[in-house]
Design a protein around this motif. Structure first.
Motif, short mmCIF file in Angstrom:
data_model
loop_
_atom_site.label_atom_id
_atom_site.label_comp_id
_atom_site.label_asym_id
_atom_site.label_seq_id
_atom_site.Cartn_x
_atom_site.Cartn_y
_atom_site.Cartn_z
N GLU A 17 30.93 38.78 34.43
CA GLU A 17 31.85 37.78 33.94
C GLU A 17 33.04 37.63 34.89
O GLU A 17 33.16 38.34 35.90
N THR A 18 33.93 36.70 34.54
CA THR A 18 35.09 36.40 35.38
C THR A 18 36.36 36.91 34.71
O THR A 18 36.49 36.83 33.47
N THR A 20 40.83 37.21 35.29
CA THR A 20 42.01 36.78 36.07
C THR A 20 43.16 37.75 35.82
O THR A 20 43.52 38.02 34.66
N ARG A 63 33.88 36.78 46.22
CA ARG A 63 34.04 36.65 44.76
C ARG A 63 35.50 36.62 44.32
O ARG A 63 35.79 36.46 43.13
N LYS A 78 41.59 35.88 40.72
CA LYS A 78 40.39 35.66 39.93
C LYS A 78 39.23 36.40 40.58
O LYS A 78 38.97 36.23 41.79
N SER A 80 35.27 36.76 40.26
CA SER A 80 34.06 36.17 39.68
C SER A 80 32.90 37.15 39.77
O SER A 80 32.89 38.03 40.64
N ASP A 81 31.94 37.00 38.85
CA ASP A 81 30.75 37.85 38.88
C ASP A 81 31.15 39.32 39.03
O ASP A 81 30.72 40.02 39.95
#
Lengths: 115, 113
Positions: A17-18, A20, A63, A78, A80-81
């Motif tokens: 998931e992402t 932040t 990422r 952020k 990602s993955d």
């Protein structure tokens, strides 16, 4: 004088998931750089991503990407993955040109990636 | 060398004793920094060297702390009359002059008992 504030002491995310991470800063200098460093249990600070304040385009590294809002003095990261290896402390830092060459760090955010 | 090397990795000392912490920067890096990281905090700047001279020592907390870099490579952070409050991880970083990319060592964890 510079200050860096990270308001999230801990965050967690599920693998893939992402997430932040937030950071705000303050500096009176016009030319400065912003950084995100990762610190795993080995203690070594590892540079994740760097943003030059005079560049409007947000930096990206695979990422990892940032959302740099200069007027708001905000610099979020952020991821990602998310991967299990991303589990670490993350520190936001500011380096102002023209003054001392030091980095000023925030207090850090502990990120845990859950399987 | 391949990276910034700090020795020892861990140091336990008694209150009141003198300690020396060593930093071996990346070969060719003329800028060297020392930071102190207390538990649950981000690193805090102590001192910055350009070559052999301390260009900024404004972060040294008091006169018990001193750092040298006599030949412009290896640096030693010296702490006299250690106090329990000195317990922290001491991080060293080096960079090319006027570069914004600093490379960190793995730090020395100092524990004063």
């Amino acid at each position: 004088a510079q200050t860096v504030t990270q308001s999230q002491p801990e965050m967690s995310v599920q693998e893939a998931e992402t997430v932040t991470l937030s950071c705000t800063y303050d500096t009176s200098e016009n030319n400065y750089y912003l950084f995100w460093y990762k610190q795993p249990p080995s203690r070594q600070m590892i540079l994740v991503i760097r943003q030059e304040a005079y560049k409007q385009q947000n930096a990206t590294e695979n990422r990892f990407s940032v959302n740099f809002q200069k007027a708001a003095k905000s610099f979020s990261l952020k991821i990602s993955d998310s991967q299990l290896g991303d589990t670490a402390m993350y520190f936001c830092a500011c380096h102002a040109q023209g003054g001392s060459e030091k980095l000023v760090f925030g207090k850090g955010t502990k990120l845990t990636v859950n399987p | 060398g391949a990276g910034v090397s700090q020795t020892p990795s861990n140091k336990v000392t008694e209150k009141g004793k003198y300690v020396e912490l060593r930093c071996d920067p990346i070969s060719g890096h003329t800028a060297l920094y020392w930071y102190r990281q207390s538990l649950g905090q981000g690193p805090e700047f102590l001192i910055y060297f350009q070559g052999t001279g301390a260009a900024d020592d404004s972060g040294l907390p008091n006169d018990r702390f001193f750092a040298v870099r006599p030949e412009g490579s290896v640096s030693t952070l010296k702490i006299q009359r250690t106090e329990r409050g000195d317990s922290a991880v001491y991080l060293c970083a080096s960079s090319l002059i006027r570069s914004t990319e600093a490379f960190f060592g793995q730090g020395t964890r100092l524990t004063v008992v």
